[in-house]
Design a protein around this motif. Structure first.
Motif, PDB file in Angstrom:
ATOM      1  N   LYS A  54       0.834  -1.203   0.000  1.00 18.16           N
ATOM      2  CA  LYS A  54       0.000   0.000   0.000  1.00 18.16           C
ATOM      3  C   LYS A  54       0.876   1.264   0.000  1.00 18.16           C
ATOM      4  O   LYS A  54       0.548   2.271  -0.615  1.00 18.16           O
ATOM      5  N   LEU A  55       2.003   1.184   0.699  1.00 19.92           N
ATOM      6  CA  LEU A  55       2.868   2.359   0.836  1.00 19.92           C
ATOM      7  C   LEU A  55       3.828   2.518  -0.341  1.00 19.92           C
ATOM      8  O   LEU A  55       4.166   3.637  -0.710  1.00 19.92           O
ATOM      9  N   TYR A  56       4.273   1.384  -0.876  1.00 23.85           N
ATOM     10  CA  TYR A  56       5.258   1.423  -1.967  1.00 23.85           C
ATOM     11  C   TYR A  56       4.814   0.503  -3.106  1.00 23.85           C
ATOM     12  O   TYR A  56       5.470  -0.523  -3.359  1.00 23.85           O
ATOM     13  N   PRO A  57       3.708   0.842  -3.788  1.00 26.96           N
ATOM     14  CA  PRO A  57       3.159  -0.072  -4.807  1.00 26.96           C
ATOM     15  C   PRO A  57       4.159  -0.406  -5.914  1.00 26.96           C
ATOM     16  O   PRO A  57       4.128  -1.509  -6.458  1.00 26.96           O
ATOM     17  N   HIS A  58       5.056   0.545  -6.195  1.00 27.95           N
ATOM     18  CA  HIS A  58       6.026   0.347  -7.266  1.00 27.95           C
ATOM     19  C   HIS A  58       7.009  -0.790  -6.961  1.00 27.95           C
ATOM     20  O   HIS A  58       7.609  -1.365  -7.865  1.00 27.95           O
ATOM     21  N   SER A 110      14.873  11.245  -1.176  1.00 26.03           N
ATOM     22  CA  SER A 110      14.356  10.325  -2.207  1.00 26.03           C
ATOM     23  C   SER A 110      15.275  10.156  -3.420  1.00 26.03           C
ATOM     24  O   SER A 110      15.677   9.034  -3.732  1.00 26.03           O
ATOM     25  N   PRO A 111      15.651  11.244  -4.119  1.00 24.88           N
ATOM     26  CA  PRO A 111      16.506  11.056  -5.297  1.00 24.88           C
ATOM     27  C   PRO A 111      17.942  10.656  -4.947  1.00 24.88           C
ATOM     28  O   PRO A 111      18.652  10.100  -5.777  1.00 24.88           O
ATOM     29  N   ASN A 118       6.050  13.116 -11.463  1.00 22.16           N
ATOM     30  CA  ASN A 118       7.310  12.493 -11.891  1.00 22.16           C
ATOM     31  C   ASN A 118       7.090  11.057 -12.355  1.00 22.16           C
ATOM     32  O   ASN A 118       7.978  10.209 -12.252  1.00 22.16           O
ATOM     33  N   ALA A 119       5.900  10.807 -12.881  1.00 26.98           N
ATOM     34  CA  ALA A 119       5.519   9.442 -13.262  1.00 26.98           C
ATOM     35  C   ALA A 119       6.442   8.877 -14.344  1.00 26.98           C
ATOM     36  O   ALA A 119       6.754   7.685 -14.339  1.00 26.98           O
ATOM     37  N   ALA A 120       6.907   9.742 -15.240  1.00 26.33           N
ATOM     38  CA  ALA A 120       7.740   9.286 -16.355  1.00 26.33           C
ATOM     39  C   ALA A 120       9.030   8.643 -15.862  1.00 26.33           C
ATOM     40  O   ALA A 120       9.550   7.720 -16.477  1.00 26.33           O
ATOM     41  N   THR A 121       9.556   9.139 -14.742  1.00 25.58           N
ATOM     42  CA  THR A 121      10.832   8.621 -14.223  1.00 25.58           C
ATOM     43  C   THR A 121      10.635   7.748 -12.980  1.00 25.58           C
ATOM     44  O   THR A 121      11.609   7.358 -12.340  1.00 25.58           O
ATOM     45  N   ASN A 122       9.374   7.468 -12.624  1.00 23.67           N
ATOM     46  CA  ASN A 122       9.070   6.736 -11.391  1.00 23.67           C
ATOM     47  C   ASN A 122       9.664   7.413 -10.161  1.00 23.67           C
ATOM     48  O   ASN A 122      10.073   6.739  -9.211  1.00 23.67           O
ATOM     49  N   GLY A 123       9.708   8.734 -10.190  1.00 21.73           N
ATOM     50  CA  GLY A 123      10.261   9.472  -9.064  1.00 21.73           C
ATOM     51  C   GLY A 123       9.386   9.370  -7.825  1.00 21.73           C
ATOM     52  O   GLY A 123       8.172   9.232  -7.918  1.00 21.73           O
TER      53      GLY A 123
END
Ligand code: SAM
Length: 224
Positions: A18-22, A52-53, A84-89
């Motif tokens: 739930k917290l980190y679906p990716h 994060s980055p 930032n969906a394109a980079t999965n940020g």
């Protein structure tokens, strides 16, 4: 208060998906990573966002006891992820509402964490309130349990008395050793922690002092 909060019975019971679906693998129904960096009392989430980055391979978790603040950080992360969906940020940061002083072992197994941050914790100035401070002997043993050998505790505050309190308790604890100012100078997290959090920015605006102390988690003593 606490009894309205839901806690997993053990870290295995926790729904990290739930917290980190990716970082959830549908094929195996398992998480591909676990949380290794914790920001205790994360407030408005500035540190999470700046870390994060810098640590794309780590899952970073903020723990915060106030509902509204937690919701705000949640919304902030949702917005960042979508922008930032394109980079999965920003898939590697998340926030959890909870009392870090009570239920840490419900969320983290032994030696799971690499870094724990305590940024500008509530000072609890009055003597009779000192037991409410987030760094105490009992709690340090819990933090030592969750941290792996060589893991780091980061502390920063603008309150000199609290700084001295944290240093004293950490220095007295057999499982922690203070790191040098030279070490602090070369560590990128120290630089980030000085400027990233909302409280740190407030102190900057007021031109206040910031006191930093970092400690390494020592190996458990071997019993002869
Ligand atoms: N670290 C943030 C920063 O530097 O901007 C916030 C600092 S703020 C002074 C302290 C935060 O710790 C508050 O947001 C408070 O709600 C949270 N807090 C206090 N006790 C806590 C606990 N037992 N568990 C989790 N969060 C707690």
């Amino acid at each position: 208060s606490d009894h309205q909060l839901e806690y997993p019975v053990s870290p295995e019971e926790m729904d990290w998906q739930k917290l980190y679906p990716h970082f959830f693998d549908e094929a195996t129904s398992k998480m591909t990573k676990e949380v290794t960096i914790a920001d205790i009392g994360c407030g408005f989430g500035g540190l999470l966002i700046d870390l994060s980055p810098e640590f794309p391979e780590n899952l970073i978790l903020g723990m915060e006891i106030r509902v509204q603040v937690t919701n705000y950080v949640e919304d902030r992360i949702i917005a960042l992820r979508s922008n930032n969906a394109a980079t999965n940020g920003y898939q590697n940061i998340s926030v959890l509402r909870g009392n870090a002083m009570k239920f840490l072992p419900n969320f983290f197994r032994k030696s799971q964490l690499e870094k724990m941050f305590f940024c500008f914790p509530d000072p609890h100035f009055k003597q009779r309130k000192h037991k409410a401070r987030i760094i105490t002997n009992t709690l340090l043993s819990e933090y030592a349990y969750a941290l792996k050998e060589g893991g780091i505790v980061y502390t920063i505050t603008d309150v000199l008395d609290l700084h001295q309190w944290m240093v004293k308790h950490l220095e007295e604890h057999p499982l922690f050793d203070r790191l040098s100012t030279e070490w602090e100078k070369n560590d990128k997290c120290v630089q980030i922690m000085r400027h990233a959090t909302e409280e740190g920015k407030k102190v900057e605006r007021k031109k206040g002092d910031k006191y930093v102390a970092c400690f390494v988690r020592l190996p458990n003593p071997t019993i002869m």
